[in-house]
Design a protein around this motif. Structure first.
Motif, PDB file in Angstrom:
ATOM      1  N   MET A   1       0.838  -1.204   0.000  1.00 48.82           N
ATOM      2  CA  MET A   1       0.000   0.000   0.000  1.00 48.82           C
ATOM      3  C   MET A   1       0.870   1.250   0.000  1.00 48.82           C
ATOM      4  SD  MET A   1      -3.155   0.671   2.553  1.00 48.82           S
ATOM      5  CE  MET A   1      -3.062   2.316   3.223  1.00 48.82           C
ATOM      6  N   VAL A   2       0.468   2.197  -0.834  1.00 47.89           N
ATOM      7  CA  VAL A   2       1.247   3.434  -0.954  1.00 47.89           C
ATOM      8  C   VAL A   2       0.558   4.535  -0.167  1.00 47.89           C
ATOM      9  CG1 VAL A   2       2.001   5.215  -2.543  1.00 47.89           C
ATOM     10  CG2 VAL A   2       2.181   2.817  -3.192  1.00 47.89           C
ATOM     11  N   THR A   3       1.302   5.262   0.649  1.00 46.39           N
ATOM     12  CA  THR A   3       0.691   6.339   1.413  1.00 46.39           C
ATOM     13  C   THR A   3       0.909   7.684   0.752  1.00 46.39           C
ATOM     14  OG1 THR A   3       1.120   5.089   3.396  1.00 46.39           O
ATOM     15  CG2 THR A   3       0.477   7.363   3.685  1.00 46.39           C
ATOM     16  N   VAL A   4       2.159   7.938   0.346  1.00 45.96           N
ATOM     17  CA  VAL A   4       2.444   9.210  -0.304  1.00 45.96           C
ATOM     18  C   VAL A   4       2.979   8.931  -1.695  1.00 45.96           C
ATOM     19  CG1 VAL A   4       3.802  11.324  -0.247  1.00 45.96           C
ATOM     20  CG2 VAL A   4       3.024  10.286   1.879  1.00 45.96           C
ATOM     21  N   GLN A   5       2.421   9.616  -2.661  1.00 42.84           N
ATOM     22  CA  GLN A   5       2.953   9.464  -3.995  1.00 42.84           C
ATOM     23  C   GLN A   5       3.112  10.821  -4.658  1.00 42.84           C
ATOM     24  OE1 GLN A   5       0.702   6.928  -6.559  1.00 42.84           O
ATOM     25  NE2 GLN A   5       2.277   6.960  -8.131  1.00 42.84           N
ATOM     26  N   LEU A   6       4.282  11.040  -5.221  1.00 40.14           N
ATOM     27  CA  LEU A   6       4.527  12.253  -5.992  1.00 40.14           C
ATOM     28  C   LEU A   6       4.651  11.837  -7.441  1.00 40.14           C
ATOM     29  CD1 LEU A   6       7.216  13.950  -3.735  1.00 40.14           C
ATOM     30  CD2 LEU A   6       4.752  14.316  -3.737  1.00 40.14           C
ATOM     31  N   GLU A   7       3.896  12.516  -8.306  1.00 45.88           N
ATOM     32  CA  GLU A   7       3.842  12.099  -9.700  1.00 45.88           C
ATOM     33  C   GLU A   7       4.282  13.255 -10.576  1.00 45.88           C
ATOM     34  OE1 GLU A   7       0.317   9.572 -11.294  1.00 45.88           O
ATOM     35  OE2 GLU A   7      -0.051  11.650 -11.851  1.00 45.88           O
ATOM     36  N   ASN A   8       5.450  13.109 -11.178  1.00 47.92           N
ATOM     37  CA  ASN A   8       5.953  14.078 -12.147  1.00 47.92           C
ATOM     38  C   ASN A   8       5.864  15.521 -11.650  1.00 47.92           C
ATOM     39  OD1 ASN A   8       7.109  14.751 -14.562  1.00 47.92           O
ATOM     40  ND2 ASN A   8       5.119  15.135 -15.536  1.00 47.92           N
ATOM     41  N   ILE A   9       6.352  15.764 -10.423  1.00 51.16           N
ATOM     42  CA  ILE A   9       6.242  17.091  -9.814  1.00 51.16           C
ATOM     43  C   ILE A   9       7.282  18.033 -10.426  1.00 51.16           C
ATOM     44  CG2 ILE A   9       6.509  18.405  -7.677  1.00 51.16           C
ATOM     45  CD1 ILE A   9       4.096  16.706  -7.484  1.00 51.16           C
ATOM     46  N   LYS A  10       6.780  19.174 -10.901  1.00 54.04           N
ATOM     47  CA  LYS A  10       7.690  20.213 -11.401  1.00 54.04           C
ATOM     48  C   LYS A  10       7.439  21.486 -10.625  1.00 54.04           C
ATOM     49  CE  LYS A  10       8.216  18.315 -15.968  1.00 54.04           C
ATOM     50  NZ  LYS A  10       7.797  18.342 -17.361  1.00 54.04           N
ATOM     51  N   LYS A  11       8.527  22.158 -10.285  1.00 53.07           N
ATOM     52  CA  LYS A  11       8.387  23.442  -9.583  1.00 53.07           C
ATOM     53  C   LYS A  11       9.566  24.334  -9.948  1.00 53.07           C
ATOM     54  CE  LYS A  11       6.736  26.395  -6.660  1.00 53.07           C
ATOM     55  NZ  LYS A  11       5.395  26.967  -6.833  1.00 53.07           N
ATOM     56  N   SER A  12       9.261  25.562 -10.366  1.00 55.54           N
ATOM     57  CA  SER A  12      10.333  26.510 -10.665  1.00 55.54           C
ATOM     58  C   SER A  12      10.150  27.760  -9.817  1.00 55.54           C
ATOM     59  CB  SER A  12      10.292  26.930 -12.131  1.00 55.54           C
ATOM     60  OG  SER A  12      10.415  25.811 -12.950  1.00 55.54           O
ATOM     61  N   PHE A  13      11.230  28.311  -9.359  1.00 54.76           N
ATOM     62  CA  PHE A  13      11.183  29.669  -8.805  1.00 54.76           C
ATOM     63  C   PHE A  13      11.805  30.549  -9.880  1.00 54.76           C
ATOM     64  CE2 PHE A  13      11.131  26.888  -5.068  1.00 54.76           C
ATOM     65  CZ  PHE A  13       9.899  27.268  -4.571  1.00 54.76           C
ATOM     66  N   THR A  14      12.991  31.103  -9.653  1.00 53.24           N
ATOM     67  CA  THR A  14      13.614  31.781 -10.784  1.00 53.24           C
ATOM     68  C   THR A  14      14.215  30.754 -11.740  1.00 53.24           C
ATOM     69  OG1 THR A  14      15.458  32.133  -9.299  1.00 53.24           O
ATOM     70  CG2 THR A  14      14.079  34.038  -9.771  1.00 53.24           C
ATOM     71  N   GLU A  15      14.625  29.628 -11.155  1.00 53.23           N
ATOM     72  CA  GLU A  15      15.129  28.520 -11.970  1.00 53.23           C
ATOM     73  C   GLU A  15      14.346  27.266 -11.600  1.00 53.23           C
ATOM     74  OE1 GLU A  15      19.356  27.891 -11.564  1.00 53.23           O
ATOM     75  OE2 GLU A  15      19.662  30.047 -11.777  1.00 53.23           O
ATOM     76  N   PRO A  16      14.319  26.282 -12.490  1.00 52.01           N
ATOM     77  CA  PRO A  16      13.623  25.043 -12.115  1.00 52.01           C
ATOM     78  C   PRO A  16      14.295  24.369 -10.922  1.00 52.01           C
ATOM     79  CG  PRO A  16      14.708  24.837 -14.259  1.00 52.01           C
ATOM     80  CD  PRO A  16      14.784  26.269 -13.879  1.00 52.01           C
ATOM     81  N   VAL A  17      13.500  24.046  -9.910  1.00 51.22           N
ATOM     82  CA  VAL A  17      14.034  23.392  -8.713  1.00 51.22           C
ATOM     83  C   VAL A  17      13.715  21.900  -8.746  1.00 51.22           C
ATOM     84  CG1 VAL A  17      13.942  23.311  -6.202  1.00 51.22           C
ATOM     85  CG2 VAL A  17      13.895  25.510  -7.372  1.00 51.22           C
ATOM     86  N   LEU A  18      12.480  21.582  -9.119  1.00 51.38           N
ATOM     87  CA  LEU A  18      12.100  20.179  -9.270  1.00 51.38           C
ATOM     88  C   LEU A  18      11.745  19.932 -10.737  1.00 51.38           C
ATOM     89  CD1 LEU A  18       9.851  19.708  -6.108  1.00 51.38           C
ATOM     90  CD2 LEU A  18      12.259  19.159  -6.378  1.00 51.38           C
ATOM     91  N   LYS A  19      12.341  18.884 -11.295  1.00 53.41           N
ATOM     92  CA  LYS A  19      12.172  18.676 -12.736  1.00 53.41           C
ATOM     93  C   LYS A  19      11.501  17.341 -13.012  1.00 53.41           C
ATOM     94  CE  LYS A  19      16.687  20.851 -13.072  1.00 53.41           C
ATOM     95  NZ  LYS A  19      18.117  20.510 -13.146  1.00 53.41           N
ATOM     96  N   GLY A  20      10.283  17.193 -12.558  1.00 52.54           N
ATOM     97  CA  GLY A  20       9.583  15.954 -12.838  1.00 52.54           C
ATOM     98  C   GLY A  20       9.945  14.870 -11.837  1.00 52.54           C
ATOM     99  N   LEU A  21       9.606  15.124 -10.589  1.00 51.66           N
ATOM    100  CA  LEU A  21       9.987  14.225  -9.509  1.00 51.66           C
ATOM    101  C   LEU A  21       8.921  13.149  -9.299  1.00 51.66           C
ATOM    102  CD1 LEU A  21      12.122  14.566  -6.815  1.00 51.66           C
ATOM    103  CD2 LEU A  21       9.877  14.686  -5.777  1.00 51.66           C
ATOM    104  N   ASN A  22       9.366  11.903  -9.214  1.00 57.13           N
ATOM    105  CA  ASN A  22       8.461  10.792  -8.928  1.00 57.13           C
ATOM    106  C   ASN A  22       8.952  10.082  -7.674  1.00 57.13           C
ATOM    107  OD1 ASN A  22       6.498  10.556 -11.235  1.00 57.13           O
ATOM    108  ND2 ASN A  22       8.455  10.695 -12.314  1.00 57.13           N
ATOM    109  N   LEU A  23       8.013   9.813  -6.778  1.00 57.61           N
ATOM    110  CA  LEU A  23       8.393   9.139  -5.547  1.00 57.61           C
ATOM    111  C   LEU A  23       7.157   8.482  -4.966  1.00 57.61           C
ATOM    112  CD1 LEU A  23      10.656   8.863  -3.268  1.00 57.61           C
ATOM    113  CD2 LEU A  23       9.579  10.828  -2.201  1.00 57.61           C
ATOM    114  N   SER A  24       7.281   7.225  -4.549  1.00 53.93           N
ATOM    115  CA  SER A  24       6.160   6.698  -3.782  1.00 53.93           C
ATOM    116  C   SER A  24       6.667   6.058  -2.506  1.00 53.93           C
ATOM    117  CB  SER A  24       5.317   5.735  -4.608  1.00 53.93           C
ATOM    118  OG  SER A  24       6.126   4.728  -5.125  1.00 53.93           O
ATOM    119  N   VAL A  25       5.990   6.395  -1.433  1.00 52.24           N
ATOM    120  CA  VAL A  25       6.385   5.936  -0.107  1.00 52.24           C
ATOM    121  C   VAL A  25       5.321   4.975   0.381  1.00 52.24           C
ATOM    122  CG1 VAL A  25       7.071   6.654   2.195  1.00 52.24           C
ATOM    123  CG2 VAL A  25       7.423   8.198   0.265  1.00 52.24           C
ATOM    124  N   LYS A  26       5.754   3.788   0.756  1.00 49.99           N
ATOM    125  CA  LYS A  26       4.798   2.759   1.163  1.00 49.99           C
ATOM    126  C   LYS A  26       4.304   3.011   2.576  1.00 49.99           C
ATOM    127  CE  LYS A  26       7.452  -0.579  -1.402  1.00 49.99           C
ATOM    128  NZ  LYS A  26       8.663  -1.263  -1.037  1.00 49.99           N
TER     129      LYS A  26
END
Lengths: 352, 262
Positions: A1-26
């Motif tokens: 069972m997965v509790t936390v899942q991050l799917e293709n997360i992108k976030k930029s401030f002045t520069e891109p900080v997260l570039k398509g982050l995937n993570l799943s925590v059981k």
């Protein structure tokens, strides 16, 4: 069972900080996000909490998208590096804060606070103000405050970095014990590989806004996938060479005039590769004891550090580090000595 | 060490005397029998106290000043808290300009500001009313509130508010339960300073107070110019004693020093 899942997360401030982050925590897993400062791990944490919105991608908690849910509705526990205890409330006030908001009745709050105080072994200090507690005690109160509301996920942001070395060791053991007891899914953000390795079920290495490798602590430590991780997980020897021949069970890589035999057979002939091996796996002898993976070397520098001797050795034009365990019978080589360096073929691995 | 302590002692004493001397002179002169301003006082009488305290126009000016100071400081508290929160917690375009704009009245010559306001009010806002007077005062009291609250707010780590939120508190609950108690010292001292700044202000009021809204400092100013007699001394000493009493009472109630030292 997965509790936390991050799917293709992108976030930029002045520069891109997260570039398509995937993570799943059981569920009930202890997962560390490990990386140097500026790799985006705190941004990731803020996105899970809802303090920041991702530009793209989805955050799931228990399979529900929470992208547009405000932080106070996410049911997450959070412990900050600076503890962030409310200075105008007693320990009890801090612990009861989340319970009162959940309309728990007074009797129940009293009982839960008592249980929490037992969990963190601070019984009798309920009426102290945070400033009257030591750093380690404040840390434990912060942890209890986050856990007392029984969150679905517990996030810890570099929680031990303000403590001294001894207290850090103790708190690592405490964290492990408390996690076993409450079994809350935990995401632990840190830049300290010792913390990540010793606490986690799995470690995710972050680099430049992406996850570069996820694996068990032993996998990460013994077989780092990339140059960056190998370097980040402690000083390792990395040498570059060219695949000279590929056979069924053995591949030979030429590094200058040296021929290194490795077990990996997935490589193509002629390919440039980076080979890594740990400095504690290097054996240093006076005589040549074998014919495979034994190389002539000269000692450039040595330092006795108690349990082992650190050598800087030169093999042709390549410099490598070796940590050799010593006891009273071991010979310690001096600068200029000619020696033979021996490695097992399984000590090498190929970096991507 | 001993010499240093002695020096400090003397310095404090001189400071104390220099600060208090004018007040003492005013206080003593109020008991004069003469009908003109004089020091040392001639004779002893309480008649100027009686004259002052029965002079409706003086009492009215005090009333105006108190009301004005109360309204201006409360408005500053309200606007100032919101402004400080935005300025400290958020980064947005024009933030620095707004910050300097709010603080500017502390450094600008007030005469210019007063004159500007006079023309602004008479040309655009239909002359001089109490509301316009409040408007003028808020301009000069707002910086005190914003400065004080901003400093308090900057000392409240963002992680405290975030902790409250993640524990289940919405933005408003977070503000009331966490932010507000922690910036209380700044709120109180800022509002108090705003009140005092408004109550003491002469320059702005001189320009924009209409005859029916004369403030206390302006009233004194006119009296000194046109009817210089000891009743102004009497009423001034009365106000000085009243404000000392209020400060002491506030200290008892709120424990200003205790809060400030926390």
């Amino acid at each position: 069972m997965v509790t936390v899942q991050l799917e293709n997360i992108k976030k930029s401030f002045t520069e891109p900080v997260l570039k398509g982050l995937n993570l799943s925590v059981k569920s009930e897993e202890f997962m560390s996000l490990l990386g140097p400062s500026g790799c985006g791990k705190t941004t990731t944490l803020n996105i899970i909490c809802g303090f920041l919105k991702p530009d793209e991608g989805n955050v799931y908690v228990n399979d529900v998208v929470v992208n547009n849910l405000a932080p106070h509705k996410r049911d997450i526990g959070l412990v900050f590096q600076n503890y962030a205890l409310f200075p105008h409330m007693t320990v009890k006030g801090n612990l009861a804060f989340g319970l009162k908001l959940r309309k728990v009745n007074k009797k129940e709050i009293e009982k839960m606070v008592q249980e929490a105080m037992e969990l963190i072994k601070l019984e009798g200090k309920e009426d102290r103000y945070p400033r009257e507690l030591s750093g380690g005690q404040q840390q434990r109160v912060a942890l209890a405050r986050a856990l007392i509301v029984k969150p679905q996920v517990l996030l810890l942001d570099e929680p031990l970095s303000n403590l001294d070395a001894k207290l850090r060791r103790e708190m690592r053991i405490e964290l492990r014990r408390i996690h076993k007891e409450v079994a809350t899914t935990t995401i632990y953000v840190t830049h300290d590989q010792v913390e990540a390795l010793s606490l986690s079920d799995r470690v995710a290495i972050m680099h430049n806004g992406e996850i570069e490798q996820i694996g068990s602590p032993t996998e990460i430590y013994q077989r780092p996938k990339t140059d960056f991780i190998a370097d980040f997980m402690g000083e390792q020897n990395i040498i570059s060479g060219k695949v000279a021949s590929v056979a069924e069970k053995e591949t030979v890589v030429s590094v200058g005039d040296l021929l290194i035999h490795i077990p990996d057979s997935s490589l193509e002939k002629g390919k440039e590769v980076h080979l890594a091996f740990r400095k504690e796996n290097v054996r240093v002898n006076k005589k040549k004891l074998s014919n495979v993976n034994v190389f002539k070397a000269q000692v450039i520098y040595h330092a006795f550090v108690g349990k082992y001797v650190q050598y800087l050795l030169s093999l042709d034009n390549i410099r490598i580090l070796a940590d050799v365990q010593v006891d009273f019978a071991t010979q310690i080589y001096k600068e200029g000595d000619h020696v033979f360096v021996e490695l097992r073929s399984e000590d090498f691995w190929v970096l991507q | 060490m001993k010499i240093k302590l002695d020096l400090l002692k003397w310095y404090s004493l001189i400071r104390f005397v220099v600060t208090l001397l004018p007040l003492i002179i005013i206080f003593l002169s109020a008991f004069s029998e003469a009908s003109f301003l004089s020091f040392p006082p001639k004779g002893f009488s309480l008649k100027w106290f009686v004259v002052a305290l029965t002079d409706k126009s003086i009492l009215r000016s005090i009333q105006t000043s108190l009301l004005l100071a109360a309204v201006a400081s409360m408005l500053s508290l309200l606007i100032g808290t919101l402004a400080s929160y935005a300025l400290v917690r958020y980064r947005f375009p024009g933030r620095n300009i707004i910050d300097s704009f709010i603080t500017a009245p502390l450094t600008l010559p007030m005469v210019g500001l007063g004159l500007g306001l006079l023309f602004f009010f008479s040309s655009f806002l239909g002359g001089l009313s109490f509301i316009n007077l409040v408007f003028g005062h808020v301009i000069i009291t707002l910086p005190y509130v914003v400065r004080n609250i901003s400093i308090s707010l900057a000392a409240v780590d963002k992680s405290l508010e975030q902790s409250a939120m993640i524990l289940g508190a919405g933005p408003i609950t977070t503000f009331y339960k966490v932010t507000l108690p922690l910036i209380k010292p700044g709120l109180i001292s800022g509002t108090l300073m705003a009140f005092i700044a408004s109550f003491n202000n002469t320059t702005i009021s001189l320009f924009v107070a209409s005859p029916e809204n004369l403030t206390f400092p302006v009233k004194i100013f006119y009296f000194i110019e046109f009817f210089p007699d000891p009743r102004m001394f009497a009423i001034s000493s009365f106000v000085i004693i009243a404000s000392l009493a209020i400060m002491l009472a506030l200290d008892r109630i709120f424990g200003l020093y205790k809060i400030a030292l926390r």
